[in-house]
Each structure stands twice: as structure tokens, then as C-alpha cells.
Design a protein around this motif. Structure first.
Motif, PDB file in Angstrom:
ATOM      1  N   TRP A   1      46.191  50.186  23.997  1.00  0.00           N
ATOM      2  CA  TRP A   1      46.562  49.633  25.303  1.00  0.00           C
ATOM      3  C   TRP A   1      45.364  49.567  26.239  1.00  0.00           C
ATOM      4  O   TRP A   1      45.229  48.629  27.023  1.00  0.00           O
ATOM      5  CB  TRP A   1      47.681  50.461  25.939  1.00  0.00           C
ATOM      6  N   ARG A   2      44.494  50.571  26.152  1.00  0.00           N
ATOM      7  CA  ARG A   2      43.285  50.548  26.981  1.00  0.00           C
ATOM      8  C   ARG A   2      42.391  49.377  26.603  1.00  0.00           C
ATOM      9  O   ARG A   2      41.842  48.690  27.480  1.00  0.00           O
ATOM     10  CB  ARG A   2      42.506  51.862  26.815  1.00  0.00           C
ATOM     11  N   LEU A   3      42.220  49.151  25.317  1.00  0.00           N
ATOM     12  CA  LEU A   3      41.392  48.026  24.876  1.00  0.00           C
ATOM     13  C   LEU A   3      41.999  46.688  25.280  1.00  0.00           C
ATOM     14  O   LEU A   3      41.276  45.766  25.686  1.00  0.00           O
ATOM     15  CB  LEU A   3      41.197  48.086  23.366  1.00  0.00           C
ATOM     16  N   VAL A   4      43.315  46.567  25.190  1.00  0.00           N
ATOM     17  CA  VAL A   4      43.972  45.317  25.565  1.00  0.00           C
ATOM     18  C   VAL A   4      43.814  45.051  27.056  1.00  0.00           C
ATOM     19  O   VAL A   4      43.502  43.921  27.463  1.00  0.00           O
ATOM     20  CB  VAL A   4      45.464  45.343  25.154  1.00  0.00           C
ATOM     21  N   THR A   5      44.009  46.072  27.895  1.00  0.00           N
ATOM     22  CA  THR A   5      43.859  45.851  29.337  1.00  0.00           C
ATOM     23  C   THR A   5      42.421  45.520  29.710  1.00  0.00           C
ATOM     24  O   THR A   5      42.174  44.684  30.580  1.00  0.00           O
ATOM     25  CB  THR A   5      44.339  47.065  30.152  1.00  0.00           C
ATOM     26  N   ALA A   6      41.458  46.162  29.053  1.00  0.00           N
ATOM     27  CA  ALA A   6      40.053  45.839  29.325  1.00  0.00           C
ATOM     28  C   ALA A   6      39.736  44.410  28.900  1.00  0.00           C
ATOM     29  O   ALA A   6      39.040  43.679  29.619  1.00  0.00           O
ATOM     30  CB  ALA A   6      39.128  46.820  28.609  1.00  0.00           C
ATOM     31  N   LEU A   7      40.256  44.002  27.756  1.00  0.00           N
ATOM     32  CA  LEU A   7      40.030  42.636  27.283  1.00  0.00           C
ATOM     33  C   LEU A   7      40.645  41.615  28.234  1.00  0.00           C
ATOM     34  O   LEU A   7      40.002  40.620  28.599  1.00  0.00           O
ATOM     35  CB  LEU A   7      40.597  42.458  25.877  1.00  0.00           C
ATOM     36  N   VAL A   8      41.869  41.856  28.668  1.00  0.00           N
ATOM     37  CA  VAL A   8      42.531  40.933  29.595  1.00  0.00           C
ATOM     38  C   VAL A   8      41.763  40.866  30.916  1.00  0.00           C
ATOM     39  O   VAL A   8      41.578  39.777  31.476  1.00  0.00           O
ATOM     40  CB  VAL A   8      43.998  41.347  29.813  1.00  0.00           C
ATOM     41  N   ALA A   9      41.305  42.006  31.408  1.00  0.00           N
ATOM     42  CA  ALA A   9      40.557  42.027  32.670  1.00  0.00           C
ATOM     43  C   ALA A   9      39.276  41.210  32.571  1.00  0.00           C
ATOM     44  O   ALA A   9      38.972  40.390  33.450  1.00  0.00           O
ATOM     45  CB  ALA A   9      40.239  43.466  33.066  1.00  0.00           C
ATOM     46  N   VAL A  10      38.539  41.397  31.500  1.00  0.00           N
ATOM     47  CA  VAL A  10      37.277  40.665  31.342  1.00  0.00           C
ATOM     48  C   VAL A  10      37.545  39.176  31.097  1.00  0.00           C
ATOM     49  O   VAL A  10      36.814  38.321  31.604  1.00  0.00           O
ATOM     50  CB  VAL A  10      36.434  41.294  30.212  1.00  0.00           C
ATOM     51  N   LEU A  11      38.602  38.868  30.351  1.00  0.00           N
ATOM     52  CA  LEU A  11      38.940  37.458  30.132  1.00  0.00           C
ATOM     53  C   LEU A  11      39.357  36.763  31.428  1.00  0.00           C
ATOM     54  O   LEU A  11      39.064  35.581  31.615  1.00  0.00           O
ATOM     55  CB  LEU A  11      40.044  37.333  29.082  1.00  0.00           C
ATOM     56  N   LEU A  12      40.036  37.481  32.314  1.00  0.00           N
ATOM     57  CA  LEU A  12      40.378  36.902  33.615  1.00  0.00           C
ATOM     58  C   LEU A  12      39.120  36.545  34.399  1.00  0.00           C
ATOM     59  O   LEU A  12      39.025  35.463  34.991  1.00  0.00           O
ATOM     60  CB  LEU A  12      41.242  37.873  34.424  1.00  0.00           C
ATOM     61  N   LEU A  13      38.162  37.445  34.404  1.00  0.00           N
ATOM     62  CA  LEU A  13      36.915  37.163  35.113  1.00  0.00           C
ATOM     63  C   LEU A  13      36.154  36.023  34.446  1.00  0.00           C
ATOM     64  O   LEU A  13      35.630  35.136  35.132  1.00  0.00           O
ATOM     65  CB  LEU A  13      36.044  38.414  35.181  1.00  0.00           C
ATOM     66  N   LEU A  14      36.115  36.014  33.134  1.00  0.00           N
ATOM     67  CA  LEU A  14      35.438  34.941  32.409  1.00  0.00           C
ATOM     68  C   LEU A  14      36.099  33.596  32.689  1.00  0.00           C
ATOM     69  O   LEU A  14      35.424  32.596  32.939  1.00  0.00           O
ATOM     70  CB  LEU A  14      35.433  35.237  30.914  1.00  0.00           C
ATOM     71  N   PHE A  15      37.416  33.563  32.666  1.00  0.00           N
ATOM     72  CA  PHE A  15      38.143  32.334  32.972  1.00  0.00           C
ATOM     73  C   PHE A  15      37.830  31.875  34.390  1.00  0.00           C
ATOM     74  O   PHE A  15      37.610  30.682  34.635  1.00  0.00           O
ATOM     75  CB  PHE A  15      39.642  32.553  32.801  1.00  0.00           C
ATOM     76  N   GLY A  16      37.809  32.821  35.338  1.00  0.00           N
ATOM     77  CA  GLY A  16      37.484  32.469  36.711  1.00  0.00           C
ATOM     78  C   GLY A  16      36.080  31.918  36.864  1.00  0.00           C
ATOM     79  O   GLY A  16      35.853  30.965  37.606  1.00  0.00           O
ATOM     80  N   LEU A  17      35.132  32.501  36.157  1.00  0.00           N
ATOM     81  CA  LEU A  17      33.758  32.007  36.224  1.00  0.00           C
ATOM     82  C   LEU A  17      33.645  30.608  35.624  1.00  0.00           C
ATOM     83  O   LEU A  17      32.948  29.749  36.162  1.00  0.00           O
ATOM     84  CB  LEU A  17      32.819  32.963  35.488  1.00  0.00           C
ATOM     85  N   ILE A  18      34.331  30.358  34.521  1.00  0.00           N
ATOM     86  CA  ILE A  18      34.305  29.034  33.910  1.00  0.00           C
ATOM     87  C   ILE A  18      35.030  28.035  34.790  1.00  0.00           C
ATOM     88  O   ILE A  18      34.586  26.895  34.981  1.00  0.00           O
ATOM     89  CB  ILE A  18      34.913  29.082  32.499  1.00  0.00           C
ATOM     90  N   TRP A  19      36.148  28.427  35.359  1.00  0.00           N
ATOM     91  CA  TRP A  19      36.954  27.545  36.216  1.00  0.00           C
ATOM     92  C   TRP A  19      36.157  27.121  37.442  1.00  0.00           C
ATOM     93  O   TRP A  19      36.217  25.979  37.865  1.00  0.00           O
ATOM     94  CB  TRP A  19      38.214  28.287  36.631  1.00  0.00           C
ATOM     95  N   GLU A  20      35.424  28.046  38.023  1.00  0.00           N
ATOM     96  CA  GLU A  20      34.660  27.743  39.229  1.00  0.00           C
ATOM     97  C   GLU A  20      33.399  26.921  38.938  1.00  0.00           C
ATOM     98  O   GLU A  20      32.841  26.327  39.845  1.00  0.00           O
ATOM     99  CB  GLU A  20      34.264  29.041  39.948  1.00  0.00           C
ATOM    100  N   GLU A  21      32.952  26.899  37.709  1.00  0.00           N
ATOM    101  CA  GLU A  21      31.766  26.127  37.350  1.00  0.00           C
ATOM    102  C   GLU A  21      32.019  24.637  37.422  1.00  0.00           C
ATOM    103  O   GLU A  21      31.124  23.862  37.700  1.00  0.00           O
ATOM    104  CB  GLU A  21      31.300  26.524  35.945  1.00  0.00           C
ATOM    105  N   GLU A  22      33.252  24.227  37.173  1.00  0.00           N
ATOM    106  CA  GLU A  22      33.584  22.790  37.162  1.00  0.00           C
ATOM    107  C   GLU A  22      33.489  22.145  38.509  1.00  0.00           C
ATOM    108  O   GLU A  22      33.402  22.647  39.526  1.00  0.00           O
ATOM    109  CB  GLU A  22      34.996  22.588  36.623  1.00  0.00           C
TER     110      GLU A  22
END
Length: 87
Positions: A66-87
Motif C-alpha cells: 500500500w505504501r508503494l502504491v500511494t507513492a506511485l500514485v502521488a508521483v504519477l499525479l505530479l508527473l501528469f500535472g507537469l506534462i499537462w502544463e507543458e502543453e
């Protein structure tokens, strides 16, 4: 005793970063601040699970997945936000 202090300070720091980013987002409505706040919300949950896993239930329950899943989701949210804002 020292582990309790360190784990708790990590969780409190992530919670404070989440609160400050969310407050800044509500003032400016910059989407990158929202994605960063969501990332730190996930990291806060991750740190709370760490405290539960290592200090509260050290032998009864294994929360490492569960710790690994929450860390992965958290980092993916930030990554998605960074990619989304690049456009």
C-alpha cells in the motif's frame, strides 16, 4: 523513540506542504499548484502508512504494498500535472 520522531516529522512536513500548496492554488488557481498539492497529499498518506507499518503494526500487518502504491500514485499525479502544463 527516534524513529517515531523522524517518521512523524516527515508526515507533518508533507501535510504542511500539502496545505500551503492548496492554499496557494485556491488564491491563484494555477493548475500546477493543484497537481503538486495532490502529490503531497499522496505523500502524506504514504508517510502515515509508514508510521502504521513500522511503529503501530510492525509484525501483524504488512503495508509495504500500500505504501508503494500511494507513492506511485502521488508521483504519477505530479508527473501528469507537469506534462499537462507543458502543453
Amino acid at each position: 523513540m527516534m524513529a517515531v520522531l523522524i517518521y512523524s516529522l516527515c508526515a507533518i512536513t508533507c501535510l504542511a506542504a500539502f496545505a500551503l500548496l492548496l492554499r496557494a492554488w485556491s488564491a491563484t488557481r494555477t493548475r500546477l499548484l493543484l497537481w503538486s498539492a495532490l502529490c503531497f497529499a499522496g505523500l502524506t498518506i504514504n508517510n502515515i502508512l509508514l508510521v502504521l507499518d513500522k511503529l503501530v503494526f510492525p509484525t501483524e500487518v504488512d503495508l509495504s504494498t500500500w505504501r508503494l502504491v500511494t507513492a506511485l500514485v502521488a508521483v504519477l499525479l505530479l508527473l501528469f500535472g507537469l506534462i499537462w502544463e507543458e502543453e
